[in-house]
Design a protein around this motif. Sequence first.
Motif, mmCIF file in Angstrom:
data_model
loop_
_atom_site.group_PDB
_atom_site.id
_atom_site.type_symbol
_atom_site.label_atom_id
_atom_site.label_comp_id
_atom_site.label_asym_id
_atom_site.label_seq_id
_atom_site.Cartn_x
_atom_site.Cartn_y
_atom_site.Cartn_z
ATOM 1 N N GLY A 148 3.315 -6.667 84.308
ATOM 2 C CA GLY A 148 1.833 -7.436 83.808
ATOM 3 C C GLY A 148 1.780 -8.911 84.139
ATOM 4 O O GLY A 148 2.913 -9.567 84.541
ATOM 5 N N PHE A 149 0.647 -9.551 83.908
ATOM 6 C CA PHE A 149 0.477 -10.727 84.408
ATOM 7 C C PHE A 149 0.303 -11.721 82.966
ATOM 8 O O PHE A 149 -0.285 -10.894 81.935
ATOM 9 C CB PHE A 149 -0.622 -11.104 85.117
ATOM 10 N N ILE A 150 0.671 -13.004 82.863
ATOM 11 C CA ILE A 150 0.169 -13.871 81.883
ATOM 12 C C ILE A 150 -0.574 -14.989 82.274
ATOM 13 O O ILE A 150 0.146 -15.790 83.050
ATOM 14 C CB ILE A 150 1.322 -13.958 80.809
ATOM 15 N N LEU A 151 -1.545 -15.194 81.820
ATOM 16 C CA LEU A 151 -2.488 -16.488 82.059
ATOM 17 C C LEU A 151 -2.237 -17.443 80.863
ATOM 18 O O LEU A 151 -2.268 -17.161 79.811
ATOM 19 C CB LEU A 151 -3.737 -15.997 82.345
ATOM 20 N N PHE A 152 -1.704 -18.776 81.258
ATOM 21 C CA PHE A 152 -1.434 -19.720 80.249
ATOM 22 C C PHE A 152 -2.297 -21.056 80.450
ATOM 23 O O PHE A 152 -2.682 -21.240 81.399
ATOM 24 C CB PHE A 152 0.079 -20.143 80.399
ATOM 25 N N SER A 153 -2.739 -21.530 79.360
ATOM 26 C CA SER A 153 -3.047 -22.706 79.299
ATOM 27 C C SER A 153 -1.549 -23.779 79.295
ATOM 28 O O SER A 153 -0.564 -23.196 78.255
ATOM 29 C CB SER A 153 -4.078 -23.241 78.293
ATOM 30 N N ASP A 205 8.241 -29.225 72.688
ATOM 31 C CA ASP A 205 8.553 -30.868 73.180
ATOM 32 C C ASP A 205 9.280 -30.559 74.409
ATOM 33 O O ASP A 205 10.299 -30.134 74.700
ATOM 34 C CB ASP A 205 9.322 -31.108 72.093
ATOM 35 N N GLN A 206 8.812 -31.590 75.227
ATOM 36 C CA GLN A 206 9.431 -31.592 76.842
ATOM 37 C C GLN A 206 9.961 -33.084 76.982
ATOM 38 O O GLN A 206 9.354 -34.016 76.574
ATOM 39 C CB GLN A 206 8.427 -31.267 77.966
ATOM 40 N N ARG A 207 11.313 -32.978 77.735
ATOM 41 C CA ARG A 207 11.980 -34.341 77.821
ATOM 42 C C ARG A 207 11.872 -34.556 79.370
ATOM 43 O O ARG A 207 12.090 -33.399 80.169
ATOM 44 C CB ARG A 207 13.464 -33.947 77.435
ATOM 45 N N TYR A 208 11.771 -35.701 79.732
ATOM 46 C CA TYR A 208 11.649 -36.186 80.971
ATOM 47 C C TYR A 208 12.723 -37.217 81.369
ATOM 48 O O TYR A 208 13.542 -37.847 80.714
ATOM 49 C CB TYR A 208 10.205 -36.577 81.347
ATOM 50 N N SER A 209 12.634 -37.514 83.001
ATOM 51 C CA SER A 209 13.855 -38.025 83.366
ATOM 52 C C SER A 209 14.009 -39.672 83.165
ATOM 53 O O SER A 209 14.936 -40.245 83.349
ATOM 54 C CB SER A 209 14.025 -37.891 84.947
ATOM 55 N N ASP A 210 12.607 -40.013 82.685
ATOM 56 C CA ASP A 210 12.730 -41.505 82.390
ATOM 57 C C ASP A 210 12.941 -41.666 80.835
ATOM 58 O O ASP A 210 12.812 -42.859 80.323
ATOM 59 C CB ASP A 210 11.325 -42.108 82.754
ATOM 60 N N GLY A 211 13.333 -40.746 80.118
ATOM 61 C CA GLY A 211 13.779 -40.566 78.684
ATOM 62 C C GLY A 211 12.626 -40.569 77.618
ATOM 63 O O GLY A 211 12.903 -40.389 76.403
ATOM 64 N N ARG A 212 11.400 -40.453 78.280
ATOM 65 C CA ARG A 212 10.387 -39.802 77.310
ATOM 66 C C ARG A 212 10.034 -38.362 76.980
ATOM 67 O O ARG A 212 10.850 -37.606 77.587
ATOM 68 C CB ARG A 212 9.015 -40.482 77.931
ATOM 69 N N SER A 213 9.268 -38.168 75.947
ATOM 70 C CA SER A 213 9.078 -36.747 75.677
ATOM 71 C C SER A 213 7.521 -36.837 75.457
ATOM 72 O O SER A 213 6.814 -37.654 75.265
ATOM 73 C CB SER A 213 9.688 -36.365 74.545
ATOM 74 N N ARG A 214 7.022 -35.427 75.700
ATOM 75 C CA ARG A 214 5.596 -35.149 75.334
ATOM 76 C C ARG A 214 5.650 -33.625 74.661
ATOM 77 O O ARG A 214 6.459 -32.929 75.114
ATOM 78 C CB ARG A 214 4.801 -35.209 76.810
ATOM 79 N N ARG A 215 4.779 -33.358 73.896
ATOM 80 C CA ARG A 215 4.231 -32.284 73.139
ATOM 81 C C ARG A 215 3.357 -31.486 73.967
ATOM 82 O O ARG A 215 2.272 -32.023 74.391
ATOM 83 C CB ARG A 215 3.989 -32.527 71.755
ATOM 84 N N ILE A 216 3.716 -30.309 74.438
ATOM 85 C CA ILE A 216 2.694 -29.634 75.211
ATOM 86 C C ILE A 216 2.345 -28.094 74.451
ATOM 87 O O ILE A 216 3.002 -27.572 73.581
ATOM 88 C CB ILE A 216 3.466 -28.971 76.502
ATOM 89 N N GLU A 217 1.062 -28.019 74.394
ATOM 90 C CA GLU A 217 0.473 -26.661 74.028
ATOM 91 C C GLU A 217 0.389 -25.735 75.144
ATOM 92 O O GLU A 217 -0.111 -25.956 76.161
ATOM 93 C CB GLU A 217 -1.151 -27.102 73.369
ATOM 94 N N CYS A 218 0.763 -24.513 74.815
ATOM 95 C CA CYS A 218 0.695 -23.463 75.836
ATOM 96 C C CYS A 218 0.407 -22.291 75.284
ATOM 97 O O CYS A 218 0.966 -21.828 73.976
ATOM 98 C CB CYS A 218 2.285 -23.219 76.148
ATOM 99 N N LEU A 219 -0.893 -21.612 75.641
ATOM 100 C CA LEU A 219 -1.270 -20.656 74.923
ATOM 101 C C LEU A 219 -1.362 -19.336 75.944
ATOM 102 O O LEU A 219 -1.891 -19.717 77.189
ATOM 103 C CB LEU A 219 -2.771 -20.968 74.460
ATOM 104 N N GLY A 220 -0.541 -18.351 75.762
ATOM 105 C CA GLY A 220 -0.532 -17.364 76.826
ATOM 106 C C GLY A 220 -1.215 -15.836 76.346
ATOM 107 O O GLY A 220 -1.176 -15.545 75.165
ATOM 108 N N LEU A 221 -2.070 -15.177 77.358
ATOM 109 C CA LEU A 221 -2.780 -14.152 77.219
ATOM 110 C C LEU A 221 -2.318 -13.120 78.322
ATOM 111 O O LEU A 221 -2.323 -13.551 79.476
ATOM 112 C CB LEU A 221 -4.108 -14.072 77.061
ATOM 113 N N PRO A 222 -2.406 -11.653 77.974
ATOM 114 C CA PRO A 222 -1.785 -10.890 79.071
ATOM 115 C C PRO A 222 -3.188 -10.505 79.722
ATOM 116 O O PRO A 222 -4.134 -10.337 79.373
ATOM 117 C CB PRO A 222 -1.401 -9.592 78.076
ATOM 118 N N LEU A 223 -2.674 -10.086 81.202
ATOM 119 C CA LEU A 223 -3.687 -9.449 82.200
ATOM 120 C C LEU A 223 -3.075 -8.238 82.760
ATOM 121 O O LEU A 223 -1.875 -8.280 82.982
ATOM 122 C CB LEU A 223 -3.901 -10.524 83.211
#
Length: 205
Positions: A154-159, A127-145
């Motif tokens: 090591g590197f991580i590539l994320f969506s 859950d991310q909060r923004y300066s205008d008072g709203r929020s959004r739910r983000i999906e983050c998927l990370g895999l190693p390189l």
Amino acid sequence: MSGWVRMKPAAVYPLDEAEPYCRSEASRRLVRAYLAWRGAETGAIPRKNGLDLPRLGPVMEHMVLSAVSKPDKCLYRLAGEEMKARIGMNPVGRNYYDFVPPERVEQARRAMNMVIDTPCGFRAEIDQRYSDGRSRRIECLGLPLASDDPTVDGFILFSDCEIGRAEPGLRQGMLLGAQVVRRELIDIGFGVDERFEDVIAAPSV
């Protein structure tokens, strides 16, 4: 750590069963691309310098590439245009840990180190909060390189994509804060660290 609680991963599953758990097309495409890259490497961790990024197609605008140099650096090397527009800034060159509350920095480092050391992946809902008072739910998927750079462990590539996002062009100002609300671990063939726990803000009462 008053005001903070620990949270265990909600699920553990192998990479080839990850796609049904994904809630965004960006994450689904990353899973499919990573499986293809691993197949080309005969099961080894794909090397960052050998990536066929065009395989990701239009979801590149939601991708993030981070370089992990232990113990205290997780530098943004690449950030997709949609991600930059959503958070209201360009994080490239910045250290991810600088954006994490002090109470969570140790666990954030452990999460990133786990991805490259085990190695394994994860899917998180944030859950991310923004300066205008709203929020959004983000999906983050990370895999190693794997890294060919001696200064990078090591590197991580994320969506990094909003779940059920609004139409492109609708912005919410600057990102102010974020809270992991769910994490799942993805076994890419080397197991997972089942001892891992997130540290999150305690629910309001």
